[in-house]
Design an enzyme around this catalytic site. Structure first.
Site, PDB file in Angstrom:
ATOM      1  N   ARG A 171     -29.975  -0.349  -5.438  1.00  0.00           N
ATOM      2  CA  ARG A 171     -30.090   0.299  -4.109  1.00  0.00           C
ATOM      3  C   ARG A 171     -29.524  -0.586  -2.990  1.00  0.00           C
ATOM      4  O   ARG A 171     -30.063  -0.625  -1.882  1.00  0.00           O
ATOM      5  CB  ARG A 171     -31.543   0.659  -3.778  1.00  0.00           C
ATOM      6  CG  ARG A 171     -32.240   1.512  -4.792  1.00  0.00           C
ATOM      7  CD  ARG A 171     -31.696   2.938  -4.885  1.00  0.00           C
ATOM      8  NE  ARG A 171     -32.379   3.622  -5.949  1.00  0.00           N
ATOM      9  CZ  ARG A 171     -31.934   3.648  -7.220  1.00  0.00           C
ATOM     10  NH1 ARG A 171     -30.795   3.082  -7.556  1.00  0.00           N
ATOM     11  NH2 ARG A 171     -32.615   4.288  -8.146  1.00  0.00           N
ATOM     12  N   SER A 224     -38.696   7.941  -3.094  1.00  0.00           N
ATOM     13  CA  SER A 224     -39.420   6.676  -3.231  1.00  0.00           C
ATOM     14  C   SER A 224     -39.267   5.843  -1.956  1.00  0.00           C
ATOM     15  O   SER A 224     -38.154   5.638  -1.489  1.00  0.00           O
ATOM     16  CB  SER A 224     -38.884   5.883  -4.411  1.00  0.00           C
ATOM     17  OG  SER A 224     -39.193   6.562  -5.599  1.00  0.00           O
ATOM     18  N   GLU A 294     -37.228   0.891   0.547  1.00  0.00           N
ATOM     19  CA  GLU A 294     -35.927   1.418   0.126  1.00  0.00           C
ATOM     20  C   GLU A 294     -35.386   2.316   1.236  1.00  0.00           C
ATOM     21  O   GLU A 294     -34.176   2.424   1.457  1.00  0.00           O
ATOM     22  CB  GLU A 294     -36.131   2.222  -1.166  1.00  0.00           C
ATOM     23  CG  GLU A 294     -34.895   2.919  -1.671  1.00  0.00           C
ATOM     24  CD  GLU A 294     -35.107   3.578  -3.039  1.00  0.00           C
ATOM     25  OE1 GLU A 294     -35.845   3.033  -3.881  1.00  0.00           O
ATOM     26  OE2 GLU A 294     -34.507   4.642  -3.253  1.00  0.00           O
TER      27      GLU A 294
HETATM   28  C1  LIG Z   1     -37.297  14.240  -2.948  1.00  0.00           C
HETATM   29  C2  LIG Z   1     -36.377  13.044  -2.945  1.00  0.00           C
HETATM   30  C3  LIG Z   1     -36.021  12.464  -4.151  1.00  0.00           C
HETATM   31  C4  LIG Z   1     -35.153  11.342  -4.164  1.00  0.00           C
HETATM   32  N1  LIG Z   1     -34.810  10.810  -5.364  1.00  0.00           N
HETATM   33  C5  LIG Z   1     -33.945   9.756  -5.390  1.00  0.00           C
HETATM   34  C6  LIG Z   1     -33.529   9.190  -6.628  1.00  0.00           C
HETATM   35  O1  LIG Z   1     -33.916   9.635  -7.708  1.00  0.00           O
HETATM   36  N2  LIG Z   1     -32.690   8.142  -6.597  1.00  0.00           N
HETATM   37  C7  LIG Z   1     -32.205   7.614  -5.432  1.00  0.00           C
HETATM   38  O2  LIG Z   1     -31.414   6.658  -5.475  1.00  0.00           O
HETATM   39  N3  LIG Z   1     -32.589   8.129  -4.246  1.00  0.00           N
HETATM   40  C8  LIG Z   1     -33.439   9.185  -4.189  1.00  0.00           C
HETATM   41  N4  LIG Z   1     -33.822   9.706  -2.987  1.00  0.00           N
HETATM   42  C9  LIG Z   1     -33.355   9.067  -1.726  1.00  0.00           C
HETATM   43  C10 LIG Z   1     -32.047   9.626  -1.169  1.00  0.00           C
HETATM   44  O3  LIG Z   1     -31.823  10.959  -1.584  1.00  0.00           O
HETATM   45  C11 LIG Z   1     -30.849   8.774  -1.576  1.00  0.00           C
HETATM   46  O4  LIG Z   1     -30.975   7.449  -1.071  1.00  0.00           O
HETATM   47  C12 LIG Z   1     -29.523   9.353  -1.088  1.00  0.00           C
HETATM   48  O5  LIG Z   1     -28.452   8.622  -1.652  1.00  0.00           O
HETATM   49  C13 LIG Z   1     -29.378   9.344   0.447  1.00  0.00           C
HETATM   50  O6  LIG Z   1     -28.265  10.159   0.762  1.00  0.00           O
HETATM   51  P1  LIG Z   1     -28.125  10.843   2.190  1.00  0.00           P
HETATM   52  O7  LIG Z   1     -26.801  11.526   2.224  1.00  0.00           O
HETATM   53  O8  LIG Z   1     -29.303  11.696   2.484  1.00  0.00           O
HETATM   54  O9  LIG Z   1     -28.098   9.578   3.126  1.00  0.00           O
HETATM   55  P2  LIG Z   1     -28.939   9.302   4.463  1.00  0.00           P
HETATM   56  O10 LIG Z   1     -30.380   9.304   4.143  1.00  0.00           O
HETATM   57  O11 LIG Z   1     -28.472  10.224   5.528  1.00  0.00           O
HETATM   58  O12 LIG Z   1     -28.478   7.815   4.790  1.00  0.00           O
HETATM   59  C14 LIG Z   1     -28.944   6.745   3.985  1.00  0.00           C
HETATM   60  C15 LIG Z   1     -28.178   5.461   4.374  1.00  0.00           C
HETATM   61  O13 LIG Z   1     -26.823   5.607   4.013  1.00  0.00           O
HETATM   62  C16 LIG Z   1     -25.981   5.425   5.150  1.00  0.00           C
HETATM   63  N5  LIG Z   1     -24.868   6.373   5.008  1.00  0.00           N
HETATM   64  C17 LIG Z   1     -24.960   7.715   4.833  1.00  0.00           C
HETATM   65  N6  LIG Z   1     -23.729   8.253   4.723  1.00  0.00           N
HETATM   66  C18 LIG Z   1     -22.851   7.230   4.835  1.00  0.00           C
HETATM   67  C19 LIG Z   1     -21.427   7.138   4.786  1.00  0.00           C
HETATM   68  N7  LIG Z   1     -20.655   8.224   4.633  1.00  0.00           N
HETATM   69  N8  LIG Z   1     -20.839   5.915   4.926  1.00  0.00           N
HETATM   70  C20 LIG Z   1     -21.605   4.805   5.084  1.00  0.00           C
HETATM   71  N9  LIG Z   1     -22.959   4.827   5.156  1.00  0.00           N
HETATM   72  C21 LIG Z   1     -23.569   6.024   5.025  1.00  0.00           C
HETATM   73  C22 LIG Z   1     -26.865   5.749   6.343  1.00  0.00           C
HETATM   74  O14 LIG Z   1     -26.398   5.104   7.520  1.00  0.00           O
HETATM   75  C23 LIG Z   1     -28.194   5.196   5.883  1.00  0.00           C
HETATM   76  O15 LIG Z   1     -28.241   3.803   6.079  1.00  0.00           O
HETATM   77  C24 LIG Z   1     -34.661  10.824  -2.939  1.00  0.00           C
HETATM   78  C25 LIG Z   1     -35.020  11.445  -1.727  1.00  0.00           C
HETATM   79  C26 LIG Z   1     -35.856  12.538  -1.721  1.00  0.00           C
HETATM   80  C27 LIG Z   1     -36.197  13.200  -0.418  1.00  0.00           C
END
Ligand SMILES: Cc1cc2nc3c(=O)[nH]c(=O)nc-3n(C[C@H](O)[C@H](O)[C@H](O)COP(=O)(O)OP(=O)(O)OC[C@H]3O[C@@H](n4cnc5c(N)ncnc54)[C@H](O)[C@@H]3O)c2cc1C
Length: 301
Positions: A171, A224, A294
């Site tokens: 992560r 998480s 995280e």
């Molecule tokens: C129900 C649930 C289950 C989940 N299960 C998992 C799992 O199994 N495994 C896991 O790893 N995560 C999980 N997550 C967490 C999350 O979905 C992941 O971390 C996901 O990768 C975040 O993507 P996002 O597009 O929503 O990013 P955001 O939450 O919008 O951003 C997260 C971070 O990434 C940065 N970011 C976003 N887009 C970009 C870009 N284009 N360029 C540079 N930086 C960027 C943001 O600035 C921020 O720091 C879960 C979340 C939920 C709600």
């Protein structure tokens, strides 16, 4: 709150946009400027015309973000659903843009008969977010399959970078730009492996069923909250402290999965942040383990 389309830019610029609309916890105060780019070139143009001192943040689907109640100063850029290119090149490489949801990548690759990206099916974020977080599940992680990434820097300059320019861990992703000019992901090139479409679709179904057995579904959360410490599980440590169901205001440690915090309704970001700190402190006192968040906590409280 108002939305304008400027003549030079093709996207939509909103002012004082509540971030609670763009985070899976459904909390978060306003972003001064919230930009929805039309495409990569338009995003580059937006970055080029910003004042030098304007802070910039890129988000995806806000599924790993706690935005504090007074919101975010500067510009928040959200390409989710907008940077949506998806192209399989020579049957070997998938070029996919940052705004495509992970679930779509998993399903489309499976349908096209490629294997390896099934684990993305249950991650409710975008490709950009998965790259930034090295998202992973069920033994799979994002970066081992990445060959190249396309990025834009703070001046709107495009870069094509090799995966090995990044320091990638659990992560955690540190780019070659760290400490210099900020860069954001606009597309990824994944190496594809030929597979059996039927099998991949079945695997996706199984992974999603596993998730709904173990995790709270259909309630606002961020997945998480804490990274797993080496050789252990944050959920186990939290549960052993008797914290399942523990609340601060309307933020609650999930009864179903102790490493999830859910918003029962009208929780504030302050409630959630306080609960995160309380849980970490209890685990430290009772197990001597320092849990690390995280979830990315941003904005003004
Ligand atoms: C129900 C649930 C289950 C989940 N299960 C998992 C799992 O199994 N495994 C896991 O790893 N995560 C999980 N997550 C967490 C999350 O979905 C992941 O971390 C996901 O990768 C975040 O993507 P996002 O597009 O929503 O990013 P955001 O939450 O919008 O951003 C997260 C971070 O990434 C940065 N970011 C976003 N887009 C970009 C870009 N284009 N360029 C540079 N930086 C960027 C943001 O600035 C921020 O720091 C879960 C979340 C939920 C709600």
């Amino acid at each position: 709150m108002m939305a304008v389309t400027t003549p030079e830019l093709k996207g939509v610029l909103k002012f004082d946009e509540p971030m609670s609309r763009h985070t899976s916890w459904r909390v978060g105060g306003p972003a001064d400027h919230y930009y929805e780019p039309a495409d990569i070139e338009d995003l580059a143009n937006y970055l080029r015309q910003l004042p030098e001192q304007e802070p910039v943040m890129m988000i995806g689907l806000g599924s790993n973000l706690l935005v504090r109640d007074r919101g975010i100063r500067g510009s928040v850029i959200c390409p989710a659903g907008l940077l949506d290119g998806f192209e399989i090149q020579n049957g070997k490489v998938l070029r996919v843009e940052a705004g495509v949801p992970c679930a779509i990548v998993a399903k489309r690759c499976a349908k096209e008969g490629f294997t390896g990206l099934e684990f993305l099916a249950g991650i409710p974020g975008t490709v950009g977010g998965a790259l930034a977080m090295n998202a992973g599940a069920f033994g799979g992680e994002t970066w081992p399959l990445v060959k190249k990434v396309e990025t834009l820097d703070r001046h709107g300059v495009f870069h094509l970078r090799d995966a090995d320019e990044y320091l990638v861990g659990y992560r955690s992703v540190i780019g070659p730009e760290a400490g210099k000019l900020q860069e954001w992901f606009v597309a990824a090139h994944f190496v594809l492996e030929k597979g059996d479409g039927e099998k991949s679709l079945k695997r996706i179904k199984t992974l999603l069923a596993e998730r709904s057995k173990k995790q709270p579904m259909g309630v606002p959360s961020c997945g998480s909250v804490f990274r797993n410490p080496k050789g252990d599980h944050a959920a186990r440590l939290i549960e052993a402290c008797g914290l399942k169901g523990f609340r601060v205001g309307n933020a609650q440690v999930s009864e179903k999965h102790a490493n999830f915090i859910i918003n029962l309704g009208e929780a504030s970001a302050a409630d959630i942040e306080k609960l995160i700190l309380l849980v970490a402190e209890r685990v430290r006192q009772e197990h001597g383990v320092s849990l690390e968040s995280e979830v990315r906590i941003v904005g003004d409280g």
